[in-house]
Motif scaffolding. Sequence first.
Motif, mmCIF file in Angstrom:
data_model
loop_
_atom_site.group_PDB
_atom_site.id
_atom_site.type_symbol
_atom_site.label_atom_id
_atom_site.label_comp_id
_atom_site.label_asym_id
_atom_site.label_seq_id
_atom_site.Cartn_x
_atom_site.Cartn_y
_atom_site.Cartn_z
ATOM 1 N N TRP A 1 0.837 -1.205 0.000
ATOM 2 C CA TRP A 1 0.000 0.000 0.000
ATOM 3 C C TRP A 1 0.872 1.255 0.000
ATOM 4 O O TRP A 1 0.631 2.188 -0.769
ATOM 5 N N ARG B 1 -9.760 -2.648 3.580
ATOM 6 C CA ARG B 1 -10.970 -2.248 4.275
ATOM 7 C C ARG B 1 -11.663 -3.483 4.858
ATOM 8 O O ARG B 1 -12.109 -3.476 6.000
ATOM 9 N N LEU C 1 -4.044 2.909 -10.292
ATOM 10 C CA LEU C 1 -5.282 3.107 -9.534
ATOM 11 C C LEU C 1 -6.027 1.785 -9.356
ATOM 12 O O LEU C 1 -6.653 1.558 -8.324
ATOM 13 N N TRP D 1 -18.355 -1.819 -3.964
ATOM 14 C CA TRP D 1 -18.685 -0.404 -4.172
ATOM 15 C C TRP D 1 -19.580 0.184 -3.083
ATOM 16 O O TRP D 1 -19.911 1.363 -3.118
ATOM 17 N N LEU E 1 -6.478 8.270 -2.529
ATOM 18 C CA LEU E 1 -6.068 7.155 -3.382
ATOM 19 C C LEU E 1 -7.073 6.015 -3.295
ATOM 20 O O LEU E 1 -7.443 5.422 -4.313
ATOM 21 N N GLY E 2 -7.552 5.726 -2.055
ATOM 22 C CA GLY E 2 -8.539 4.664 -1.874
ATOM 23 C C GLY E 2 -9.797 4.957 -2.682
ATOM 24 O O GLY E 2 -10.345 4.077 -3.352
ATOM 25 N N ASP F 1 -6.719 8.243 -15.288
ATOM 26 C CA ASP F 1 -5.352 7.879 -15.658
ATOM 27 C C ASP F 1 -4.483 9.138 -15.698
ATOM 28 O O ASP F 1 -3.354 9.161 -15.187
ATOM 29 N N GLN G 1 -11.790 3.540 -10.130
ATOM 30 C CA GLN G 1 -11.155 2.781 -11.217
ATOM 31 C C GLN G 1 -11.807 1.400 -11.329
ATOM 32 O O GLN G 1 -12.115 0.943 -12.423
ATOM 33 N N LEU G 2 -12.056 0.762 -10.167
ATOM 34 C CA LEU G 2 -12.708 -0.555 -10.184
ATOM 35 C C LEU G 2 -14.098 -0.444 -10.812
ATOM 36 O O LEU G 2 -14.550 -1.352 -11.507
ATOM 37 N N ASP H 1 -13.709 0.001 -14.617
ATOM 38 C CA ASP H 1 -13.300 -1.317 -15.137
ATOM 39 C C ASP H 1 -14.517 -2.225 -15.257
ATOM 40 O O ASP H 1 -14.681 -2.943 -16.242
ATOM 41 N N LEU I 1 -10.190 7.053 -5.344
ATOM 42 C CA LEU I 1 -9.958 7.039 -6.795
ATOM 43 C C LEU I 1 -9.774 5.609 -7.280
ATOM 44 O O LEU I 1 -10.236 5.240 -8.363
ATOM 45 N N GLY I 2 -9.102 4.777 -6.453
ATOM 46 C CA GLY I 2 -8.916 3.367 -6.801
ATOM 47 C C GLY I 2 -10.259 2.680 -6.937
ATOM 48 O O GLY I 2 -10.491 1.904 -7.867
ATOM 49 N N ASN I 3 -11.184 3.000 -6.012
ATOM 50 C CA ASN I 3 -12.516 2.396 -6.066
ATOM 51 C C ASN I 3 -13.259 2.831 -7.336
ATOM 52 O O ASN I 3 -13.951 2.033 -7.972
ATOM 53 N N GLY J 1 -4.479 3.274 -16.155
ATOM 54 C CA GLY J 1 -5.255 2.949 -14.953
ATOM 55 C C GLY J 1 -4.658 1.861 -14.086
ATOM 56 O O GLY J 1 -5.256 1.496 -13.077
ATOM 57 N N ALA K 1 -4.340 -0.054 -6.619
ATOM 58 C CA ALA K 1 -4.638 0.639 -5.363
ATOM 59 C C ALA K 1 -6.081 0.386 -4.936
ATOM 60 O O ALA K 1 -6.372 0.164 -3.764
ATOM 61 N N GLY K 2 -7.007 0.402 -5.932
ATOM 62 C CA GLY K 2 -8.417 0.169 -5.623
ATOM 63 C C GLY K 2 -8.626 -1.221 -5.048
ATOM 64 O O GLY K 2 -9.326 -1.393 -4.052
ATOM 65 N N ALA L 1 -7.129 -1.395 -1.606
ATOM 66 C CA ALA L 1 -7.923 -0.642 -0.625
ATOM 67 C C ALA L 1 -9.150 -1.430 -0.183
ATOM 68 O O ALA L 1 -9.487 -1.467 1.001
#
Lengths: 531, 452
Positions: free
Chosen positions: A4, A64, A53, B366, B212-213, B157, B219-220, B223, B215-217, A50, A56-57, A60
């Motif tokens: 992380w 969590r 991210l 989500w 970051l958490g 991105d 991105q998921l 996707d 924005l990462g979510n 991407g 990271a997503g 995260a």
Amino acid sequence: MNDWNALLQAALVGAERPWTLPALAQEGEHDPVAHMLREAHTHAAPDSPGLLLRLAGAKAVCQRAGWTAPATPLAPIPSAAPESRTLANAAWSQLLSQAVNFGPQRLQHQVLFAMDTAALRAPPALLPALLHAGRQSVALRTHLLPVLGERGRWLAQQNPEWAYACGAQEQADIQTHWAHGSLKQRCAVLRTERATAPAAARERLQADWESLAAKDRAALIATLHVGLCADDEAFLTPQLKDRAIDVRRTAADLLAALPSSAYSQRMVARLQALVQSEQAEPGLVGRLLGRVLASAEPRWTVQAPNQADADWKADQLEPERPKYEPLGERAWWLFQLTSRTPLAWWTSHTGLTPAGVLALAKAGDWNDALLRGWHHAMLWQPDAVWAQALLDSAPAARWDGRSSLLALLASQQREQYHLAQLAASTNLHDVAVSCLDGCAPHAHLGLAVSERLAQLLRQHIDQGALVNDYGLRNQLPDLACALHPQALPQLANLPRSAEETTSLSEALTLLEQVIHSRQQLIQLTQEEPTP
Amino acid sequence: MSRTPLTADAVVALSPDDASTKAARGLVAPAKWPMLGASDAAVWGECQGSGSKPYQTQVDVSGAGPTFRCSCPSRKFPCKHGLALLLLQAQTPQSFTATEPAWVSEWLGARQERAEKKEAKAAAPPVVADPAASAKREAQRVQRMAAGAQELALWLDDTSRKGLAAVSDSDGPAWATVAARMVDAQAPGLGQRVTQAFAVVGQGRDWPARLLGRLGNLQLLVDAVVQRERLTPGLQADLRQALGWPIERDEVLASGERVNDQWQVLAQVLVEREARLTERRVWLQGARSQRRALLVDFSFAGKAFEQGWSVGVPHGGTLAFYPSADPLRALLADSSPVPDAVPLPQAPNSATEWTALATRMAANPWAQSWPLWLDAVQLQYTADAENPWWLWADARAIPLAISEADAWQLMAMAAGGPVSIFGEWAGELLRPLTAWSDADHWVATGVQGDSI
């Protein structure tokens, strides 16, 4: 570095710079998430959009889901001690809630006083509001603290803002209260002990004296007022040199209340020169004449000092007049001398009654200084005759300390005083305020005064005078609490109309609610067996 | 009138804020109410306001919780008239003597009718106007959302290439534009998440990690839009929800999973959203099924909610769950009176509860908040200025988002003893809503840090 942090660092500086995941060993060989991230990383093109991210997503979401509460060095708080008082029932709780949330303060005093007398404690839901109310009003604390119960004391310990209500358990013995109690509790210990064993209490205070903070010393020394006696002089005299000014002043006030003390003698000597009978030091003829004139009343005059002597400071007399002091310089000096001289000296020196002494002051130039001085002296030297004389001498004066004077009168005298005021005054608001001044917050006025006052209030309300009399409007809830229960019906069924303004409506509704609460209180108090 | 009126304290607890309570107290005067009446089902009265026509205030008290209605224009819910009416009833129940006027009977009748209609509707098969046309509309929307998601992917991105350290308060307008573009693309959920992500910038010690958490979510999410065909039906529904395309109530009532149970009300929260819109969240747990459910309704301009709920008062009925990989949100499909109050079930064992939470998070990545019920915890107040309130549990500390007033009230109720607390877990903080000790319970008056 774990995954992380590596991702976060890369994200902070920007994915344009080359970045990679740390070696697997650092994250843990057996961590499936680490494997998943690396797999996604190796399968993607190094510059695929991407990617950072996405990793990271995923990380995260996994973090969590795997969150565990951090270990804490804090220990669990010990829970509240078992209660010794009975929990207030629904009716009492409802009444207390009404009083605490909507007032007035007099109702709070009465409800708390009644609950304390009945050995009840407040329900938990009301404790924060009660602790807050006690923080705002020191006067409320006497009966509020016991009603908090052990749970309330425990709660106060959790919040630094409520420190005033911490302290030893209610059932603890005197020694524990004295050693570990709050300042309020320590004062209570001394006051109680002074009433029965004044010397023991003084010795208790003396033993701890050197280790006490200035604020505590000032509060504790004042409790010697209870059961003050000549034996206290030896302890009090050195305190005239205390580091804290409040302690020095209180010691001086207490010594002045002991007519036999050396301090009182010095003060008397200073005044003696200023209070003289008109006859000049007689010669032989004069002495003969004096004998003839003795049947006539001697004419006494009071002079103010012409200068402050060098030894004044040691006796807590301030030569410097404070900046906003309304009295002139000489009057300021006279005021200080008067306020720390035994009241009894005035009558014995002049042979006059207190009323006579007051008349003499009125005729002279220094009335304001003398009145203020006597009033101050009265705080430490309670005397009903002097109080009556002071009140009679200035019936219309609005003093801050009128309530302390009224409190010195026997209830019958106090009632007489109010009745006379009610008969004479044209300003209902002023008389009402005076009646409130004379009535202790948890007590009520006598029946005769209450009935007359309620009658006048009712007339006033019926005539619609409340619409503009904001002063009286604000006093109404307190007055409703000070009236004798039998006078309350006079304020029932107040005239209401749909046209009244919102503020008048609020005022009348509050009045109705207060009367309702008081009737409930009276009923509950009658039901409650006195322990 | 056989029903006992609510006590003044209970009425005050219904008030949305102190100002309303104060205003209501100003109206507790029989002279302001030319007409007052009550029956087993309702309380009503006419209140003389500033206008010539009095306000018609009524409260339906037949359900589990009171339901208010008033003809005044106030946006507070309940309004001061409704509160004053109940306060007046608590003070002088004997003055409620008027017979039921037509406007009360009409309202009660209409409520009854609505409830019946709802039942009938639930029973009837759903009517689809024109399957071909609606399929076409849906396909169009999916296309637009996919295009929006693609645009967002490029922007994400771009943002990550430049680096998060470069993001500052001054980027607000640019991010707001991106959010607005997502609304245009009929994916308001994406826009909302962009706004939420920006809201953490500069807030607290570790905002870059939280940014970051988020924005990462996102991105998921973008996707998942690309791979939508390959997702399970449940996850497809969650994706749709996250994009801000809610599934129609009728569809849920018609085809959602149905569970009949005795529903215990664990918590109820009212949150004021944009002006005049109040959101209500009711958390339920089935006594037999142990299923947890969330009912979300909205009330506009102080209109009454259809169904009243009270914490601790169970409600028998059938819920229809929204499709999801982790079904929580539901609708009340039909309700039946509860014969006896069922005692509140025990809080689950902590380990089980945390595992269940992790499972929910894994199922629907989500989601943004989850129900959490913790047993045997202790509230602690610390000197930490940023976050003073924590729950102590087995030498571990769980951070809380709670208002100071609520926290002291909870502290007074618990008195240092262990309590069980139900709340909403927001990923890093717990928003406590209800707490129980052996003898007592506590209910939050509001929620803290509830992001839009």
